[in-house]
Design a protein around this motif. Sequence first.
Motif, PDB file in Angstrom:
ATOM      1  N   ASP A 196       1.634   4.789   1.584  1.00  0.00           N
ATOM      2  CA  ASP A 196       1.498   5.165   2.995  1.00  0.00           C
ATOM      3  C   ASP A 196       0.203   5.928   3.284  1.00  0.00           C
ATOM      4  OD1 ASP A 196       5.050   5.803   3.686  1.00  0.00           O
ATOM      5  OD2 ASP A 196       3.868   3.955   3.650  1.00  0.00           O
ATOM      6  N   LYS A 249      -2.757   3.485   4.068  1.00  0.00           N
ATOM      7  CA  LYS A 249      -2.595   2.395   5.035  1.00  0.00           C
ATOM      8  C   LYS A 249      -3.533   2.593   6.214  1.00  0.00           C
ATOM      9  CE  LYS A 249       2.193   1.137   3.966  1.00  0.00           C
ATOM     10  NZ  LYS A 249       3.603   1.131   4.444  1.00  0.00           N
ATOM     11  N   TYR A 257       0.838  -1.201   0.000  1.00  0.00           N
ATOM     12  CA  TYR A 257       0.000   0.000   0.000  1.00  0.00           C
ATOM     13  C   TYR A 257       0.875   1.255   0.000  1.00  0.00           C
ATOM     14  CZ  TYR A 257      -3.782  -3.073   1.692  1.00  0.00           C
ATOM     15  OH  TYR A 257      -4.717  -4.067   1.828  1.00  0.00           O
TER      16      TYR A 257
END
Length: 115
Positions: A61, A64, A59
């Motif tokens: 950041d 997330k 993912y």
Amino acid sequence: QVQLVESGGGLVQAGGSLRLSCAASGNIFGLNIMGWYRQAPGKQRELVATITVGGNTNYVDSVKGRFTISRDNAKNTVYLQMNSLKPEDTAIYYCYAQRLGFSHWGQGTQVTVSS
């Protein structure tokens, strides 16, 4: 050739949720990585999340803890569950698939998050 058809985009208020789906068809033998990229107006296309055929995920950041990517290998379909959406998530979301080293893209689906 691999065809990717996305669905599930739309307009949602900040804090809301959407679920994107992408079904792959055509010559899909050897399909490996599937995932999602997005492109906001005036910005470059960026990776959102990817998942391998074995279920390993990656993912960016900024998503997330809010977005979850999943995959149904039997249906050759990848999903992106997007929760706690923010206005900065507004973009065209593109489905991506990699097969035998070649990249394939869907036509894109618009996601708009209002504040």
